[in-house]
Design a protein around this motif. Structure first.
Motif, short mmCIF file in Angstrom:
data_model
loop_
_atom_site.label_atom_id
_atom_site.label_comp_id
_atom_site.label_asym_id
_atom_site.label_seq_id
_atom_site.Cartn_x
_atom_site.Cartn_y
_atom_site.Cartn_z
N SER A 86 2.77 7.39 -2.23
CA SER A 86 2.57 6.90 -1.49
C SER A 86 3.74 5.51 -0.38
CB SER A 86 1.35 5.77 -1.18
OG SER A 86 1.27 5.09 -0.12
N GLY A 123 8.38 1.12 1.32
CA GLY A 123 7.92 0.22 0.10
C GLY A 123 7.54 1.58 -0.33
N THR A 172 0.73 9.57 2.39
CA THR A 172 0.45 9.35 0.77
C THR A 172 1.10 10.88 0.59
OG1 THR A 172 -0.73 7.57 0.62
CG2 THR A 172 -0.69 9.48 -0.73
N HIS A 208 -4.48 -1.67 4.46
CA HIS A 208 -4.38 -1.40 5.99
C HIS A 208 -5.57 -1.59 6.70
CE1 HIS A 208 -3.18 1.44 8.94
NE2 HIS A 208 -4.22 1.90 8.67
N GLU A 236 4.26 2.23 12.21
CA GLU A 236 4.70 2.06 10.78
C GLU A 236 3.45 3.05 10.39
OE1 GLU A 236 3.35 -1.62 8.81
OE2 GLU A 236 3.94 -2.96 9.99
N VAL A 265 2.25 4.41 6.66
CA VAL A 265 1.95 4.38 4.93
C VAL A 265 1.62 6.34 5.28
CG1 VAL A 265 0.72 3.91 3.65
CG2 VAL A 265 1.17 2.54 5.23
N ASP A 304 5.10 3.55 -3.68
CA ASP A 304 4.54 3.24 -4.85
C ASP A 304 4.17 5.18 -5.22
OD1 ASP A 304 4.08 0.49 -5.22
OD2 ASP A 304 2.91 0.60 -3.16
N ARG A 338 1.98 -3.05 -6.70
CA ARG A 338 1.70 -2.62 -5.34
C ARG A 338 2.72 -2.86 -4.53
NH1 ARG A 338 -2.87 1.32 -4.14
NH2 ARG A 338 -1.52 2.08 -1.80
N THR A 339 3.50 -2.29 -3.48
CA THR A 339 4.04 -2.96 -2.17
C THR A 339 3.67 -2.56 -1.04
OG1 THR A 339 6.08 -0.85 -2.55
CG2 THR A 339 6.61 -3.00 -4.07
N VAL A 340 3.17 -0.68 -1.24
CA VAL A 340 2.35 -0.94 -0.13
C VAL A 340 0.90 -0.43 -0.14
CG1 VAL A 340 2.28 1.90 0.54
CG2 VAL A 340 4.24 1.57 -0.55
N ASP A 341 0.40 -1.03 1.19
CA ASP A 341 -1.15 -1.20 0.78
C ASP A 341 -1.74 -0.05 0.58
OD1 ASP A 341 -0.04 -3.45 2.71
OD2 ASP A 341 -1.15 -2.87 4.89
N HIS A 396 6.04 4.16 2.76
CA HIS A 396 5.68 3.03 3.93
C HIS A 396 6.83 3.31 5.06
CE1 HIS A 396 4.85 -1.43 5.84
NE2 HIS A 396 4.63 -0.35 6.62
#
Length: 195
Positions: free
Chosen positions: A183, A173, A147, A54, A143, A145, A175, A46-49, A185
């Protein structure tokens, strides 16, 4: 809009048509989605928290009264022991009793800003549609994130409403995660970024 001294982070999910909840506040479509083995497999690595990553990046939470009430309806407090600030003009200001975390009611965003400056808060998890929108208008979001769940609700409580200007984002990013959710970012682009 003056940039705040802290980093504002959003971690939130919506339906494909942009709603964070049904009109009555129900989020069962998100918390208990139907099983579907036909979804694309989750991204690896995965690249996203995820939510735990988070939460490790923030000092505290800021949410609205409705989001706070929704969190109280869950069997367990969903945000570990992070200090939580609830923005509300109807709840009495000050500390609330909560078994899992320290909760403080603050009556206005102006008071929130002063409190965060005074306490040298570095990173804030901003949650709830109206609070996200208000912080976005003030330039307090850095920022997001976001989803998307694979469902169209048709109506409900929207994450975003009217803005007085365009707000550009840089994609950092993306995912595929569980249950066919995607999701992404984003970083908010500030005037002068990249020049």
């Amino acid at each position: 809009m003056a940039k705040s001294s802290w980093t504002g982070r959003v971690f939130i999910a919506t339906s494909l048509d942009g709603y964070i909840a049904r009109p009555d506040g129900d989020v069962e479509w998100l918390t208990n989605p139907p099983q579907d083995s036909n979804h694309q497999p989750a991204s690896s690595p995965r690249t996203v928290d995820n939510i735990d990553q988070h939460m490790a990046r923030v000092d505290c939470m800021l949410m609205g009264r409705k989001t706070y009430a929704k969190c109280l309806s869950f069997p367990e407090w969903p945000y570990s022991t992070k200090r939580t600030f609830v923005l509300s003009r109807t709840l009495p200001p000050g500390l609330c009793q909560h078994p899992s975390t320290m909760v403080e009611v603050v009556p206005s965003l102006d008071e929130v800003g002063k409190l965060f400056e005074r306490e040298r808060i570095r990173s804030v998890y901003i949650d709830g549609g109206e609070v996200v929108q208000a912080c976005l208008r003030r330039g307090w979001l850095d920022e997001i994130v976001l989803t998307h769940a694979p469902i169209l609700l048709g109506s409900g409580i929207p994450l975003f409403r009217y803005l007085s200007r365009d707000i550009r984002m840089t994609l950092l990013g993306v995912d595929v995660i569980e249950h066919g959710m995607v999701s992404a970012h984003y970083r908010v682009v500030r005037d002068g970024d990249g020049e």
